[in-house]
Enzyme design. Structure first.
Site, PDB file in Angstrom:
ATOM      1  N   CYS A  34       0.813  -1.225   0.000  1.00 12.99           N
ATOM      2  CA  CYS A  34       0.000   0.000   0.000  1.00 12.99           C
ATOM      3  C   CYS A  34       0.844   1.272   0.000  1.00 12.99           C
ATOM      4  CB  CYS A  34      -0.949   0.003   1.188  1.00 12.99           C
ATOM      5  SG  CYS A  34      -2.145  -1.353   1.165  1.00 12.99           S
ATOM      6  N   HIS A  43      -3.140   7.529   1.803  1.00 10.67           N
ATOM      7  CA  HIS A  43      -3.538   6.208   1.340  1.00 10.67           C
ATOM      8  C   HIS A  43      -4.958   5.953   1.826  1.00 10.67           C
ATOM      9  CE1 HIS A  43      -3.933   2.010   0.692  1.00 10.67           C
ATOM     10  NE2 HIS A  43      -3.704   1.657   1.936  1.00 10.67           N
ATOM     11  N   ASN A  81      -9.985   0.110  -0.563  1.00 14.81           N
ATOM     12  CA  ASN A  81      -8.528   0.141  -0.471  1.00 14.81           C
ATOM     13  C   ASN A  81      -7.950  -0.439  -1.755  1.00 14.81           C
ATOM     14  OD1 ASN A  81      -5.804  -0.227   0.072  1.00 14.81           O
ATOM     15  ND2 ASN A  81      -6.120  -1.030   2.135  1.00 14.81           N
TER      16      ASN A  81
END
Length: 323
Positions: A114, A250, A280
């Site tokens: 990520c 993020h 996500n």
């Protein structure tokens, strides 16, 4: 004169299939309200059968090229952040290079889960500052739907597929915080925390594997480490939270985003939030949010941005950039 890596173009791509939270109710012990209350996610996009990470990345890259008014062969290098490359090798970046019709330069993947796009931006910045490249196409692209355990309600409802891209170009600056371009980067990792977020597949198992996560542990590390890296990057750039126009975090979890913003002392009306629509998307989440922020008229030339992300590894970092 100080050399800077300045943003020349931005673009994104989302697969056509939109998956609302309600779609999970038939197969899992979950509800739309349960998912929203814990993550802020309302929907996400899933890639179509046969649609690969490099396909998504190519669409986003072309959108960024169009936005910059450039052709593929105007680019010197491609740095693609992903944890879900089409194949073990070759890199997805070389597949994008070919798909774009780019017949020069070089391309490679970066894998920091990520945090991948932040790591890719830092690498692209270094390529430009060292004179290795004049223009770099930086992409974050993922098909996390391919590594989900569809029986695990704690993970499979959180992730989505997508891609975003930015083009960085060398430009002269004055060495001041008022310069356009990347002003600072901060990268970190700590392999002691491998087991709280990982995929249980690879060459050791000869399987693709599924994503495994200890959500509470990830949350505990995320807020502290994200705030810390953002502060470090701002200090390196010679700016403070009051100077920042937008935090572009993020997009993992709305609670993490809110808690981190509070710790950095930036109000939520100066935070770009897309997690409700995308879920996500790992390395794709920041470039997606950047592109959507520009598209919506939020991010404008001259704005000071801080991006920050954390992912498996653990790996985390941030970039300060003036748009």
């Amino acid at each position: 004169m100080t050399l800077r890596a300045v943003v020349k173009g931005v673009g994104h791509y989302l697969p056509e299939r939109v998956v609302p939270n309600s779609e999970f109710e038939a197969s899992l012990d979950t509800t739309d309200e349960w998912i929203k209350s814990r993550s802020g996610i309302e929907r996400r996009h899933f890639a179509a059968d046969g649609q690969t990470t490099s396909d998504l990345a190519t669409h986003a890259a072309q959108a960024a090229l169009d936005n910059a008014g450039l052709q593929a062969n105007d680019i010197d290098a491609i740095v693609l952040a992903t944890s879900t490359a089409d194949l073990t090798f070759p890199s997805a970046a070389t597949m994008v290079q070919h798909a774009l019709g780019m017949t020069r330069g070089f391309a490679f993947d970066v894998q920091a889960v990520c945090a991948g796009f932040v790591f890719a931006l830092a690498n692209a910045n270094a390529l430009i500052l060292s004179g290795q490249a004049n223009r770099v196409l930086v992409i974050g692209a993922e098909t996390f739907s391919r590594i989900m355990d569809w029986t695990d309600r704690g993970t499979c409802v959180l992730f989505g597929d997508g891609a975003g891209a930015v083009i960085l170009e060398a430009a002269e600056g004055q060495g001041l915080a008022s310069d356009q371009g990347i002003l600072s980067t901060d990268l970190n990792s700590d392999g002691r925390h491998r087991d709280i977020l990982y995929v249980d597949g690879g060459t050791s198992t000869q399987t693709t594997g599924h994503l495994r996560m200890q959500g509470k542990e990830v949350f505990r590390h995320a807020v502290e480490k994200l705030a810390s890296t953002a502060h470090t990057a701002m200090q390196k750039a010679g700016v403070t939270a009051s100077d920042v126009d937008w935090i572009v975090p993020h997009q993992a979890n709305l609670r993490i985003i809110k808690s981190t913003a509070q710790k950095i002392s930036v109000p939520m009306d100066r935070v770009i939030v897309t997690v409700q629509d995308h879920g996500n998307t790992s390395a794709a989440s920041i470039p997606l949010a950047l592109s959507v922020g520009v598209q919506n008229g939020q991010i404008r030339p001259g704005d000071l941005l801080v991006t920050e992300a954390i992912g498996g590894g653990l790996a985390w970092g941030s970039v300060v950039v003036r748009w």
